[in-house]
Design an enzyme around this catalytic site. Structure first.
Site, short mmCIF file in Angstrom:
data_model
loop_
_atom_site.label_atom_id
_atom_site.label_comp_id
_atom_site.label_asym_id
_atom_site.label_seq_id
_atom_site.Cartn_x
_atom_site.Cartn_y
_atom_site.Cartn_z
N CYS A 80 0.86 -1.18 0.00
CA CYS A 80 0.00 0.00 0.00
C CYS A 80 0.90 1.23 0.00
CB CYS A 80 -0.95 0.00 1.20
SG CYS A 80 -0.12 -0.07 2.79
N THR A 81 0.33 2.40 0.15
CA THR A 81 1.10 3.64 0.00
C THR A 81 2.22 3.78 1.02
OG1 THR A 81 -0.92 4.72 -0.80
CG2 THR A 81 0.93 6.15 -0.23
#
EC number: 1.14.-.-
Length: 327
Positions: A177-178
């Site tokens: 994810c980010t």
């Protein structure tokens, strides 16, 4: 180097009296000149803020003095302009909302994989690579051969797992994810569902872009970020995307040239989903935005108190000038 430091941070830690942190944390951010949003919940802290290097250092130093908030996971990137308008500290039920009771990354979580070792892991044909982010994030950039769950929000991820992943079939699952926080919960969830070998990218995409050279990278495209930069490139600099102020979707320059795009009102992603009432509201909001720009003020997401103070100061100066003239 750019002047504005952008700091994404999180930590899962039990904060029994997290409500009491809100006011002093808000004050530290404001006095240090830090803008952005931080979320506080019983399960920890999460958010992205920006300011000068000294301002960010002051904030991190203060957080380190609070019980449980030392050694916060954070990533730094840079921008030429401040990517936030306001300073906010919010109280939440979860610092990242999955909506599944009992998921606790402090108790069980997947295996962390350093950015330098990530390429080797995801190149293994036995590893199923899953992007845990939302569909609008995935569309502008992801890792080579990653699966897109096509979720609108992180709340939909557990249903995706139930319908598409099987512990008996998918022996090795790697997720990213980010900044890493969503994978803390997604890997914890998979472990609870009986998946054995579950991995996630330590520090998320942002840490990977920071540490892995472009010529060695398996990342394709840009990385969506939740601030006014919209996306960052492999150098962690502002990317090529803008954002539709109506639906918040990322859009390219070519998409802004389409008839469907009206500044602040619609784009190709939302034009067919906007009611006439919404369209008129967006038109009025955009008119106010443009008026604010002419007055030298921010409008969307701006610090309202600062705007009010500016207007009052102008009125006071005008009154004083009129008084002096009549005296």
């Amino acid at each position: 180097m750019s002047k504005v430091v952008v700091c994404a941070m999180y930590k899962f830690v039990t904060l029994a009296e997290f409500e009491k942190l809100q006011s002093p944390l808000q004050k530290v951010m404001e006095t240090s000149g830090v803008k952005g949003s931080l979320l506080l919940a019983q399960e920890g802290i999460n958010g992205t803020v920006a300011g000068s290097q000294s301002a960010i250092d002051n904030l991190l130093a203060w957080l380190a003095t609070q019980p449980g908030l030392d050694n916060i996971v954070y990533k730094l990137s840079f921008d030429d302009v401040m990517p936030f308008y306001r300073t906010k500290v919010k109280l939440k039920k979860e610092i990242v909302t999955m909506g599944v009771e009992g998921i606790d990354p402090k108790k069980v979580v997947g295996t962390y994989v350093k950015p330098k070792d990530w390429n080797q892991l995801i190149s293994d044909p036995e590893v199923l690579l899953v992007d845990t982010r939302n569909d609008y994030e995935v569309q502008i950039g992801t890792f080579k051969d990653a699966l897109d769950p096509k979720t609108k929000t992180f709340r939909e991820f557990p249903d995706y797992v139930k319908q598409n992943l099987d512990p008996a079939k998918h022996k090795k699952v790697a997720m990213f994810c980010t900044g890493g926080i969503r994978c803390e919960k997604s890997t914890a969830y998979l472990k609870e569902q009986g998946f054995d070998e579950v991995f996630h990218l330590e520090g998320g995409i942002l840490k990977y872009l920071e540490e892995v050279k472009l010529e060695e990278s398996l990342w394709q495209g840009e990385c969506f970020v939740f601030d006014n930069r919209v996306a960052v490139d492999h150098n962690l600099e502002k990317g090529q995307y803008a954002q539709c102020n109506a639906c918040r979707m990322p859009i390219t320059a070519d998409e802004m040239a389409l008839d469907s795009f009206v500044q602040g009102v619609s784009c190709l992603h939302c034009i067919d989903n906007i009611s006439e009432k919404q369209r008129q509201r967006f038109i009025e909001r955009e008119r106010q935005v443009q008026l604010s720009k002419l007055r030298g003020e921010a409008h969307i997401g701006s610090d309202v108190s600062q705007v009010i103070q500016t207007r009052r100061a102008k009125k006071d100066r005008l009154k004083k000038a009129q008084h002096d003239k009549s005296a």
